[in-house]
Design an enzyme around this catalytic site. Structure first.
Site, PDB file in Angstrom:
ATOM      1  N   LYS A   1      -0.705   3.990  -7.384  1.00 25.29           N
ATOM      2  CA  LYS A   1       0.090   3.458  -6.272  1.00 25.29           C
ATOM      3  C   LYS A   1       0.312   1.963  -6.469  1.00 25.29           C
ATOM      4  O   LYS A   1       1.429   1.463  -6.369  1.00 25.29           O
ATOM      5  CB  LYS A   1      -0.656   3.703  -4.959  1.00 25.29           C
TER       6      LYS A   1
ATOM      7  N   LYS B   1      -7.978  -3.688  -5.844  1.00 29.11           N
ATOM      8  CA  LYS B   1      -7.312  -3.770  -4.541  1.00 29.11           C
ATOM      9  C   LYS B   1      -7.286  -2.392  -3.923  1.00 29.11           C
ATOM     10  O   LYS B   1      -6.943  -1.407  -4.593  1.00 29.11           O
ATOM     11  CB  LYS B   1      -5.865  -4.269  -4.738  1.00 29.11           C
TER      12      LYS B   1
ATOM     13  N   THR C   1       3.165  -0.094   6.049  1.00 31.12           N
ATOM     14  CA  THR C   1       2.996   1.234   5.450  1.00 31.12           C
ATOM     15  C   THR C   1       4.020   2.205   6.036  1.00 31.12           C
ATOM     16  O   THR C   1       4.754   2.879   5.303  1.00 31.12           O
ATOM     17  CB  THR C   1       1.558   1.748   5.663  1.00 31.12           C
TER      18      THR C   1
ATOM     19  N   ASN D   1      -2.211   4.012  12.637  1.00 24.57           N
ATOM     20  CA  ASN D   1      -1.357   2.909  12.199  1.00 24.57           C
ATOM     21  C   ASN D   1      -0.148   3.375  11.382  1.00 24.57           C
ATOM     22  O   ASN D   1       0.976   2.918  11.591  1.00 24.57           O
ATOM     23  CB  ASN D   1      -2.217   1.922  11.397  1.00 24.57           C
TER      24      ASN D   1
ATOM     25  N   SER E   1       0.109  -6.085   1.151  1.00 25.13           N
ATOM     26  CA  SER E   1      -1.202  -6.718   0.950  1.00 25.13           C
ATOM     27  C   SER E   1      -1.150  -7.677  -0.236  1.00 25.13           C
ATOM     28  O   SER E   1      -1.717  -8.772  -0.189  1.00 25.13           O
ATOM     29  CB  SER E   1      -2.272  -5.659   0.690  1.00 25.13           C
TER      30      SER E   1
ATOM     31  N   GLY F   1      -7.668  -2.560   5.003  1.00 25.76           N
ATOM     32  CA  GLY F   1      -7.989  -1.460   5.903  1.00 25.76           C
ATOM     33  C   GLY F   1      -7.585  -0.102   5.351  1.00 25.76           C
ATOM     34  O   GLY F   1      -6.877   0.010   4.353  1.00 25.76           O
ATOM     35  N   ASP F   2      -8.066   0.917   5.987  1.00 27.57           N
ATOM     36  CA  ASP F   2      -7.652   2.304   5.782  1.00 27.57           C
ATOM     37  C   ASP F   2      -8.065   2.999   7.096  1.00 27.57           C
ATOM     38  O   ASP F   2      -8.191   2.317   8.122  1.00 27.57           O
ATOM     39  CB  ASP F   2      -8.341   2.903   4.545  1.00 27.57           C
TER      40      ASP F   2
ATOM     41  N   GLN G   1      -5.209   5.009  -5.840  1.00 25.79           N
ATOM     42  CA  GLN G   1      -4.827   3.612  -5.630  1.00 25.79           C
ATOM     43  C   GLN G   1      -4.388   2.934  -6.934  1.00 25.79           C
ATOM     44  O   GLN G   1      -3.512   2.072  -6.920  1.00 25.79           O
ATOM     45  CB  GLN G   1      -6.006   2.851  -5.007  1.00 25.79           C
TER      46      GLN G   1
ATOM     47  N   LYS H   1     -11.408   1.461  -3.890  1.00 27.90           N
ATOM     48  CA  LYS H   1     -11.521   1.926  -2.504  1.00 27.90           C
ATOM     49  C   LYS H   1     -12.963   1.795  -2.080  1.00 27.90           C
ATOM     50  O   LYS H   1     -13.875   1.838  -2.910  1.00 27.90           O
ATOM     51  CB  LYS H   1     -11.102   3.400  -2.389  1.00 27.90           C
TER      52      LYS H   1
HETATM   53  N1  GLU Z   1      -5.469   1.717   2.566  1.00 26.50           N
HETATM   54  C1  GLU Z   1      -4.127   1.385   2.214  1.00 26.50           C
HETATM   55  C2  GLU Z   1      -3.666   2.292   1.103  1.00 26.50           C
HETATM   56  O1  GLU Z   1      -4.050   3.430   1.066  1.00 26.50           O
HETATM   57  C3  GLU Z   1      -3.911  -0.090   1.954  1.00 26.50           C
HETATM   58  C4  GLU Z   1      -4.714  -0.695   0.878  1.00 26.50           C
HETATM   59  C5  GLU Z   1      -4.539  -2.211   0.750  1.00 26.50           C
HETATM   60  O2  GLU Z   1      -3.704  -2.777   1.446  1.00 26.50           O
HETATM   61  O3  GLU Z   1      -5.270  -2.784  -0.062  1.00 26.50           O
HETATM   62  O4  GLU Z   1      -2.881   1.946   0.257  1.00 26.50           O
END
Ligand code: GLU
Length: 448
Positions: free
Chosen positions: A114, A90, A210, A241, A380, A165-166, A111, A126
């Site tokens: 996190k 994810k 976020t 965003n 998400s 997204g990012d 990630q 990612k």
């Molecule tokens: N890009 C966001 C992050 O840095 C969201 C990633 C997601 O929702 O999968 O966590």
């Protein structure tokens, strides 16, 4: 004295030459977990750290599309599937000219921890491309997204890997990516992407999650140190965003946002950025120009400072929401000199390691991105569960879950740093709390 983790930092350096962003995050995470590794000799024996710093899979592919002039364009696409110990991969997709493997790997590695901190069943990944969406027509963005998904669809799925997204990827891009996925697979697998528009299975509240989560986290940081967020002055960077959601929740909490920035400079608005001024971030973003200067023409009393960063503006709380390595040692010195006590990361890795150290050494409480901005990916994961149960959730329900998740992340990070360092250090604590979850699941699954 040599640390156990140094051996693995050396391996990462040797194996990823010319990728300083990835090394920076490996040094940061592994540096924090040394006392944990000392306490668990089985991690060494099971090669846990060597496995952790090596992505399970990384793909790179050609993306060919045709621009509005009929010219064929070629970009490079990526997906780094870093760790699936806790759940399907994810993490977001980033479309920006700066994208290369070092950025993909730093984001994918961050990630993992996190996502673990959210307490939800999601692994870390990612992806993205060096495609620059700024200045592109809507049709060009659509054709690029379709070409990108024409390769990516083979590697993802609701139980395999779920992109979102990012930077440069939001609802519009996710919509185009999803349409192409559906065309290629003939499946309405709504759980294959998150951050979708609500009409096609998206989660109410995901767009602002976020930024809202960051402010909830910052509030816990302040309260744990005997202060309240209401009435505090705040400076942020960015107007995308994350910055927009942050600005919106700051006004709801009664904090006063006085400055924000873009790549072209920063805006100072001492009257406070509220109401239609917050909404104007969306106009700036949708202009496709990636500049913040027009804000000063639109709102008299505000001032634009070309080419400068906002860190010299005096405030009680700073929240960098733009991109990686936005705050260097010289900026950390400005922030300390301004007498600030709280600094909460919004963007991914916005602070260099030496700047974080300087802030902490000078008594500033630092909230690390992997904890503070985890609300986006947490929502998400909630979107995935909404898609799996095929029952829409309502916004208030989502906000309540988000608030609870952010509190848990704060409290678990604080508790982990108390346990291993005997102090309140959210940077070390977030790394340790995330790592312990992933380590336990990795070793339970054998040496894979
Ligand atoms: N890009 C966001 C992050 O840095 C969201 C990633 C997601 O929702 O999968 O966590």
């Amino acid at each position: 004295m040599a640390r156990i983790v140094d051996k693995y930092i050396e391996i990462a350096k040797r194996r990823n030459p010319g990728e300083p962003e990835f090394i920076q995050t490996v040094e940061e995470v592994l540096g924090s977990i040394e006392p944990v590794v000392q306490q668990h000799p089985e991690y060494e024996k099971s090669g846990l750290l060597a496995r952790l710093i090596e992505p399970e899979r990384g793909i790179s592919f050609r993306v060919t599309w045709v621009d509005d002039n009929g010219q064929v364009q070629v970009n490079r696409g990526y997906r780094y599937q870093f760790n699936s110990a806790l759940g399907p991969y994810k993490g977001g997709l980033r479309f920006a000219p700066s994208v290369y493997p070092g950025i993909m790997k730093f984001l994918g590695f961050e990630q993992i921890f996190k996502n673990a901190l959210t307490g939800l069943p999601i692994g870390g990944a990612k992806g993205g491309s060096d495609f620059d969406p700024n200045g592109k027509s809507d049709a060009e963005v659509m054709r690029f997204c379709q070409a990108f998904m024409t390769e990516l669809y083979r590697h993802i799925g609701p139980e395999i890997d779920v992109p979102a997204g990012d930077l440069g990827v939001a609802g519009r891009e996710i919509g185009y990516l999803y349409g192409q996925y559906k065309r290629l697979t003939t499946r309405f697998d709504s759980g294959v992407l998150t951050g979708k528009q609500i009409v096609m299975g998206g989660l109410p509240g995901r767009t602002e999650a976020t930024g809202y989560g960051i402010v909830f986290f910052a509030e816990h940081m302040l309260q744990a140190n005997g202060e309240e967020l209401a009435g505090k002055t705040v400076v942020i960077s960015g107007f995308g965003n994350v910055a927009w959601g942050t600005a919106d929740m700051l006004q709801k909490k009664g904090a006063k946002l006085i400055a924000f920035s873009g790549p072209d400079g920063y805006i100072l608005d001492e009257a406070g950025i509220t109401g239609e001024k917050v909404d104007y971030f969306l106009t700036l973003r949708n202009s496709g120009k990636n500049i913040c200067a027009p804000y000063a023409d639109k709102f008299p009393g505000s001032k634009f400072f070309p080419g400068e960063k906002p860190w010299g503006v005096k405030a009680d709380l700073y929240i960098p929401c733009a991109t990686q390595n936005d705050v260097h040692l010289e900026h950390a010195k400005q922030i300390v000199a301004n007498g600030c006590k709280f600094y909460c990361e919004g963007a991914n890795m916005p602070t260099t390691n030496e700047a974080v150290k300087y802030l902490q050494d000078n008594g500033v409480i630092v909230g690390p991105a992997k904890a503070a901005n985890a609300g986006g990916v947490a929502c998400s994961a909630i979107e995935m569960s909404q898609n799996a149960r095929k029952m829409p959730m309502d916004r208030e329900e989502v906000y309540a879950m988000l608030a609870k998740i952010m509190k848990n992340i704060h409290d678990n990070s604080a508790a982990a740093s108390q346990e291993f360092y005997g102090k309140y250090d959210l940077v070390a604590g977030a790394n340790i709390a995330g790592f312990l979850k992933v380590a336990e699941a990795m070793n339970a699954q054998g040496y894979v």
